[in-house]
Design an enzyme around this catalytic site. Structure first.
Site, PDB file in Angstrom:
ATOM      1  N   LEU A 171       0.822  -1.220   0.000  1.00 42.82           N
ATOM      2  CA  LEU A 171       0.000   0.000   0.000  1.00 42.82           C
ATOM      3  C   LEU A 171       0.854   1.268   0.000  1.00 42.82           C
ATOM      4  CD1 LEU A 171      -2.856  -1.147   2.455  1.00 42.82           C
ATOM      5  CD2 LEU A 171      -2.745  -1.394  -0.024  1.00 42.82           C
ATOM      6  N   SER A 172       2.070   1.182  -0.550  1.00 40.61           N
ATOM      7  CA  SER A 172       2.944   2.359  -0.582  1.00 40.61           C
ATOM      8  C   SER A 172       2.424   3.399  -1.563  1.00 40.61           C
ATOM      9  CB  SER A 172       4.375   1.961  -0.936  1.00 40.61           C
ATOM     10  OG  SER A 172       4.397   1.225  -2.144  1.00 40.61           O
ATOM     11  N   ASN A 173       1.636   2.960  -2.555  1.00 38.78           N
ATOM     12  CA  ASN A 173       1.081   3.929  -3.502  1.00 38.78           C
ATOM     13  C   ASN A 173      -0.370   3.584  -3.838  1.00 38.78           C
ATOM     14  OD1 ASN A 173       1.373   6.248  -5.165  1.00 38.78           O
ATOM     15  ND2 ASN A 173       1.558   4.951  -6.975  1.00 38.78           N
ATOM     16  N   SER A 179       7.337  -1.889 -19.873  1.00 34.92           N
ATOM     17  CA  SER A 179       6.871  -0.592 -20.370  1.00 34.92           C
ATOM     18  C   SER A 179       7.515  -0.303 -21.721  1.00 34.92           C
ATOM     19  CB  SER A 179       7.289   0.477 -19.356  1.00 34.92           C
ATOM     20  OG  SER A 179       7.154   1.767 -19.906  1.00 34.92           O
ATOM     21  N   TYR A 232      13.917   4.859 -13.635  1.00 32.30           N
ATOM     22  CA  TYR A 232      12.693   4.041 -13.711  1.00 32.30           C
ATOM     23  C   TYR A 232      12.733   3.153 -14.948  1.00 32.30           C
ATOM     24  CZ  TYR A 232       8.012   2.626 -14.920  1.00 32.30           C
ATOM     25  OH  TYR A 232       6.927   1.864 -15.316  1.00 32.30           O
ATOM     26  N   LYS A 239      13.033  -1.281 -15.613  1.00 36.00           N
ATOM     27  CA  LYS A 239      12.208  -2.163 -16.461  1.00 36.00           C
ATOM     28  C   LYS A 239      13.108  -2.969 -17.395  1.00 36.00           C
ATOM     29  CE  LYS A 239       8.346  -1.076 -14.650  1.00 36.00           C
ATOM     30  NZ  LYS A 239       7.705  -2.049 -13.765  1.00 36.00           N
ATOM     31  N   LEU A 274      -0.308  12.597 -18.543  1.00 38.41           N
ATOM     32  CA  LEU A 274      -1.216  13.517 -19.244  1.00 38.41           C
ATOM     33  C   LEU A 274      -2.696  13.307 -18.894  1.00 38.41           C
ATOM     34  CD1 LEU A 274      -1.622  15.729 -21.352  1.00 38.41           C
ATOM     35  CD2 LEU A 274      -1.599  13.952 -23.121  1.00 38.41           C
ATOM     36  N   ARG A 319       1.382   9.465 -28.607  1.00 38.63           N
ATOM     37  CA  ARG A 319       1.520   8.256 -27.796  1.00 38.63           C
ATOM     38  C   ARG A 319       0.391   7.287 -28.131  1.00 38.63           C
ATOM     39  NH1 ARG A 319       5.427  10.707 -27.138  1.00 38.63           N
ATOM     40  NH2 ARG A 319       6.568  11.261 -25.237  1.00 38.63           N
ATOM     41  N   PRO A 344      12.160  17.469 -20.701  1.00 34.36           N
ATOM     42  CA  PRO A 344      13.392  16.722 -20.963  1.00 34.36           C
ATOM     43  C   PRO A 344      13.133  15.217 -20.960  1.00 34.36           C
ATOM     44  CG  PRO A 344      13.757  18.375 -19.265  1.00 34.36           C
ATOM     45  CD  PRO A 344      12.283  18.365 -19.532  1.00 34.36           C
ATOM     46  N   ASP A 357      11.540  13.463 -23.213  1.00 31.39           N
ATOM     47  CA  ASP A 357      10.396  13.037 -24.029  1.00 31.39           C
ATOM     48  C   ASP A 357      10.816  12.788 -25.479  1.00 31.39           C
ATOM     49  OD1 ASP A 357       8.498  13.005 -22.094  1.00 31.39           O
ATOM     50  OD2 ASP A 357       7.451  14.831 -22.715  1.00 31.39           O
TER      51      ASP A 357
HETATM   52  P1  NAD Z   1       0.570   1.780  -9.001  1.00 28.35           P
HETATM   53  O1  NAD Z   1       1.557   2.572  -8.233  1.00 28.35           O
HETATM   54  O2  NAD Z   1      -0.851   2.215  -8.967  1.00 28.35           O
HETATM   55  O3  NAD Z   1       0.628   0.238  -8.543  1.00 28.35           O
HETATM   56  C1  NAD Z   1       1.814  -0.355  -8.063  1.00 28.35           C
HETATM   57  C2  NAD Z   1       1.459  -1.053  -6.747  1.00 28.35           C
HETATM   58  O4  NAD Z   1       2.614  -1.704  -6.227  1.00 28.35           O
HETATM   59  C3  NAD Z   1       0.979  -0.085  -5.673  1.00 28.35           C
HETATM   60  O5  NAD Z   1      -0.251  -0.548  -5.168  1.00 28.35           O
HETATM   61  C4  NAD Z   1       2.076  -0.124  -4.596  1.00 28.35           C
HETATM   62  O6  NAD Z   1       1.559   0.077  -3.313  1.00 28.35           O
HETATM   63  C5  NAD Z   1       2.640  -1.518  -4.816  1.00 28.35           C
HETATM   64  N1  NAD Z   1       4.049  -1.698  -4.405  1.00 28.35           N
HETATM   65  C6  NAD Z   1       5.125  -0.940  -4.744  1.00 28.35           C
HETATM   66  N2  NAD Z   1       6.246  -1.461  -4.217  1.00 28.35           N
HETATM   67  C7  NAD Z   1       5.879  -2.569  -3.526  1.00 28.35           C
HETATM   68  C8  NAD Z   1       6.584  -3.540  -2.747  1.00 28.35           C
HETATM   69  N3  NAD Z   1       7.906  -3.461  -2.571  1.00 28.35           N
HETATM   70  N4  NAD Z   1       5.879  -4.536  -2.178  1.00 28.35           N
HETATM   71  C9  NAD Z   1       4.537  -4.628  -2.340  1.00 28.35           C
HETATM   72  N5  NAD Z   1       3.822  -3.746  -3.058  1.00 28.35           N
HETATM   73  C10 NAD Z   1       4.479  -2.735  -3.650  1.00 28.35           C
HETATM   74  O7  NAD Z   1       1.093   1.690 -10.515  1.00 28.35           O
HETATM   75  P2  NAD Z   1       0.357   1.154 -11.816  1.00 28.35           P
HETATM   76  O8  NAD Z   1       0.145   2.291 -12.725  1.00 28.35           O
HETATM   77  O9  NAD Z   1      -0.774   0.270 -11.458  1.00 28.35           O
HETATM   78  O10 NAD Z   1       1.543   0.291 -12.439  1.00 28.35           O
HETATM   79  C11 NAD Z   1       1.653  -1.101 -12.176  1.00 28.35           C
HETATM   80  C12 NAD Z   1       2.939  -1.603 -12.815  1.00 28.35           C
HETATM   81  O11 NAD Z   1       2.903  -1.333 -14.226  1.00 28.35           O
HETATM   82  C13 NAD Z   1       4.202  -0.918 -12.286  1.00 28.35           C
HETATM   83  O12 NAD Z   1       5.236  -1.875 -12.237  1.00 28.35           O
HETATM   84  C14 NAD Z   1       4.499   0.123 -13.342  1.00 28.35           C
HETATM   85  O13 NAD Z   1       5.864   0.452 -13.401  1.00 28.35           O
HETATM   86  C15 NAD Z   1       4.066  -0.597 -14.614  1.00 28.35           C
HETATM   87  N6  NAD Z   1       3.712   0.307 -15.724  1.00 28.35           N
HETATM   88  C16 NAD Z   1       2.787   1.296 -15.511  1.00 28.35           C
HETATM   89  C17 NAD Z   1       2.458   2.160 -16.551  1.00 28.35           C
HETATM   90  C18 NAD Z   1       1.489   3.297 -16.349  1.00 28.35           C
HETATM   91  O14 NAD Z   1       1.455   4.206 -17.180  1.00 28.35           O
HETATM   92  N7  NAD Z   1       0.669   3.290 -15.298  1.00 28.35           N
HETATM   93  C19 NAD Z   1       3.060   1.996 -17.813  1.00 28.35           C
HETATM   94  C20 NAD Z   1       3.980   0.950 -17.992  1.00 28.35           C
HETATM   95  C21 NAD Z   1       4.285   0.104 -16.924  1.00 28.35           C
HETATM   96  C1  WQD Z   2       2.264  11.711 -22.617  1.00 27.13           C
HETATM   97  C2  WQD Z   2       2.424  12.914 -23.551  1.00 27.13           C
HETATM   98  C3  WQD Z   2       4.075  14.503 -22.829  1.00 27.13           C
HETATM   99  C4  WQD Z   2       1.938  15.715 -19.189  1.00 27.13           C
HETATM  100  C5  WQD Z   2       5.181   7.806 -19.112  1.00 27.13           C
HETATM  101  C6  WQD Z   2       6.379   6.999 -18.725  1.00 27.13           C
HETATM  102  C7  WQD Z   2       6.247   5.600 -19.253  1.00 27.13           C
HETATM  103  C8  WQD Z   2       4.922   4.976 -18.824  1.00 27.13           C
HETATM  104  C9  WQD Z   2       3.762   5.849 -19.161  1.00 27.13           C
HETATM  105  C10 WQD Z   2       5.244   3.847 -16.766  1.00 27.13           C
HETATM  106  C11 WQD Z   2       3.873  13.333 -23.799  1.00 27.13           C
HETATM  107  C12 WQD Z   2       2.692  15.132 -22.805  1.00 27.13           C
HETATM  108  C13 WQD Z   2       2.316  15.114 -20.375  1.00 27.13           C
HETATM  109  C14 WQD Z   2       1.600  17.098 -19.204  1.00 27.13           C
HETATM  110  C15 WQD Z   2       2.000  17.150 -21.580  1.00 27.13           C
HETATM  111  N1  WQD Z   2       4.852   4.809 -17.391  1.00 27.13           N
HETATM  112  N2  WQD Z   2       2.335  15.814 -21.545  1.00 27.13           N
HETATM  113  N3  WQD Z   2       1.629  17.759 -20.407  1.00 27.13           N
HETATM  114  O1  WQD Z   2       5.860  10.246 -20.952  1.00 27.13           O
HETATM  115  O2  WQD Z   2       4.598   8.888 -22.714  1.00 27.13           O
HETATM  116  O3  WQD Z   2       5.111   7.874 -20.534  1.00 27.13           O
HETATM  117  O4  WQD Z   2       3.991   7.156 -18.631  1.00 27.13           O
HETATM  118  O5  WQD Z   2       5.855   2.901 -17.191  1.00 27.13           O
HETATM  119  O6  WQD Z   2       7.338   4.870 -18.774  1.00 27.13           O
HETATM  120  O7  WQD Z   2       7.546   7.607 -19.236  1.00 27.13           O
HETATM  121  O8  WQD Z   2       3.401   9.619 -20.628  1.00 27.13           O
HETATM  122  O9  WQD Z   2       1.408  10.783 -19.810  1.00 27.13           O
HETATM  123  O10 WQD Z   2       3.667  11.578 -19.036  1.00 27.13           O
HETATM  124  O11 WQD Z   2       2.991  11.960 -21.411  1.00 27.13           O
HETATM  125  O12 WQD Z   2       2.001  17.796 -22.647  1.00 27.13           O
HETATM  126  O13 WQD Z   2       1.270  17.704 -18.183  1.00 27.13           O
HETATM  127  O14 WQD Z   2       1.793  14.052 -22.938  1.00 27.13           O
HETATM  128  O15 WQD Z   2       5.030  15.440 -23.264  1.00 27.13           O
HETATM  129  O16 WQD Z   2       3.961  13.772 -25.128  1.00 27.13           O
HETATM  130  P1  WQD Z   2       4.837   9.245 -21.269  1.00 27.13           P
HETATM  131  P2  WQD Z   2       2.837  11.004 -20.111  1.00 27.13           P
END
Ligand code: NAD
Ligand code: WQD
Length: 338
Positions: A33-35, A127, A153, A157, A204, A235, A295, A297
């Site tokens: 539940l850290s996030n 990702s 980050y 991955k 976004l 995207r 930066p 992007d």
């Molecule tokens: P999120 O933060 O909502 O979910 C991640 C969960 O992991 C949280 O509930 C947090 O409490 C838990 N957590 C973190 N560290 C932990 C630990 N050490 N032990 C137990 N629990 C832990 O994020 P999300 O958007 O649901 O993303 C889920 C996964 O998908 C992540 O690995 C993220 O990097 C990956 N991902 C997300 C996106 C995105 O845009 N949301 C894109 C690509 C990949």
């Molecule tokens: C999308 C577009 C921004 C915010 C990130 C991570 C990626 C993955 C998904 C976890 C871009 C533009 C954004 C704003 C804007 N996460 N933007 N104003 O950067 O494609 O991907 O989230 O794995 O690893 O890097 O997603 O939603 O931040 O941006 O104009 O306030 O929106 O420049 O073109 P991104 P994003």
């Protein structure tokens, strides 16, 4: 299947738990539940009518997690747990390397992934960020990875994928799947669960919904001078329920070894197009102004989706308009999140 869902209380995890329950699987959630909040899982129970087994454990806890795993057996593991804020990872890289790589190592150790003759398959949240500065479009799973990743980050991955691939190489009984998500957005259509960012959103879509609801005053569009049709970044935005269903489909992949698979729609959408799509469902303009590029992007990023279709029989089915409508329903009905 009895499925361990690490990070299952989070945004993508909670939507996937819902999909698992709908398909008759038995999810067991481990999250520290850290996030996130356990309320997400209460609401999944409310939607499905099914209880969810939940354990508040940190995967990096060297006593509690192995001891939990010794008492359990799973057919598969969906590994979502990790930190995901790109900017924070630049400011505090060790926090990210420790938690994201540490939790993955801890998981693989707990299931004896290198030596077990029958370990559960691991499906890892990767990702599109692993493609770094690759400019090939659409991005295929054989596009170059690792080069031009601009933040810790993204490197976590890349490294976790490598750890999974090396482990599958060492043990032919072990199967690992890295699902490379593009840009998940939206919420379950009920409006009861959704994305719950703490503080000011980095991404976004949640930024737009918070501007639309009046919580934030204006959106900054990061650059309008990219080499794209309207100059703003492009995207591949994919509905979070499509991402969730992609995981359920991946449970059926039987071929052993390591597989990296894109989860995207194959369609690119610009920042301006996403703003317009939200304005339609909100019924009001979303105020924005153009600011300098952010930066790190890149101009454009979208998926080749053919491998997911071929290996998993899965492709996205929902339109951007539905993702925007569902995100807006969640935001307007839950202005303070959970
Ligand atoms: P999120 O933060 O909502 O979910 C991640 C969960 O992991 C949280 O509930 C947090 O409490 C838990 N957590 C973190 N560290 C932990 C630990 N050490 N032990 C137990 N629990 C832990 O994020 P999300 O958007 O649901 O993303 C889920 C996964 O998908 C992540 O690995 C993220 O990097 C990956 N991902 C997300 C996106 C995105 O845009 N949301 C894109 C690509 C990949
Ligand atoms: C999308 C577009 C921004 C915010 C990130 C991570 C990626 C993955 C998904 C976890 C871009 C533009 C954004 C704003 C804007 N996460 N933007 N104003 O950067 O494609 O991907 O989230 O794995 O690893 O890097 O997603 O939603 O931040 O941006 O104009 O306030 O929106 O420049 O073109 P991104 P994003």
């Amino acid at each position: 299947m009895r499925v361990l869902v690490t990070g299952g209380a989070g945004y993508i995890g909670s939507h996937t738990v819902l999909s698992l329950l709908e398909k008759g699987h038995v999810p067991v959630v481990v999250d520290n539940l850290s996030n996130s909040s356990v309320e997400s899982l209460n609401r999944v129970t409310e939607i499905t009518g099914k209880p969810i087994e939940f354990h508040n454990i940190d995967l990096c806890d060297e006593e509690a997690f192995p001891s939990f795993m010794r008492e359990q057996t799973f057919d598969a593991i969906l590994h979502f747990a990790g930190f995901k804020a790109v900017g924070e990872s630049v400011a505090n890289p060790l926090k990210y390397y420790k938690n994201n790589i540490g939790s993955t190592l801890s998981l693989l150790k707990a299931i004896d992934a290198t030596t077990s003759t029958n370990p559960p398959k691991v499906i890892f949240s990767s990702s599109a960020t692993v493609y770094g500065s690759s400019t090939e479009l659409p991005l295929t799973e054989s596009s170059k990875t690792g080069e031009g990743i601009t933040n810790p980050y993204g490197f976590t991955k890349f490294v976790c994928e490598r750890i999974l691939a090396d482990t599958a190489e060492a043990n032919s009984a072990f199967q690992a799947i890295a699902l490379r998500y593009f840009n998940p957005i939206g919420a379950h259509e009920s409006g009861r669960i959704g994305e719950n960012p703490s503080g000011i959103p980095n991404n976004l879509a949640p930024y737009i919904t918070q501007v639309a609801s009046g919580k934030l005053s204006e959106l900054s569009v990061f650059g309008d001078d990219y080499d794209t049709a309207d100059g703003t970044g492009v995207r591949d935005y994919i509905h979070v329920m499509d991402v969730a269903e992609g995981h359920v489909a991946a449970l059926s992949l039987t071929e052993s070894g390591f597989h990296a698979i894109n989860l995207g729609t194959g369609k690119g959408t610009s920042v301006i197009e996403l703003i317009k799509a939200f304005e339609k469902v909100v019924g009001a303009p979303v105020p924005f102004s153009v600011s300098p590029r952010r930066p790190g992007d890149i101009a454009a990023c979208y998926a080749d989706t053919s491998l997911a279709k071929q290996l998993l029989g899965w492709s996205s089915t929902r339109y951007i308009s539905e993702a925007c409508a569902d995100a807006w329903r969640w935001q307007s009905q839950n202005p303070k999140g959970y």
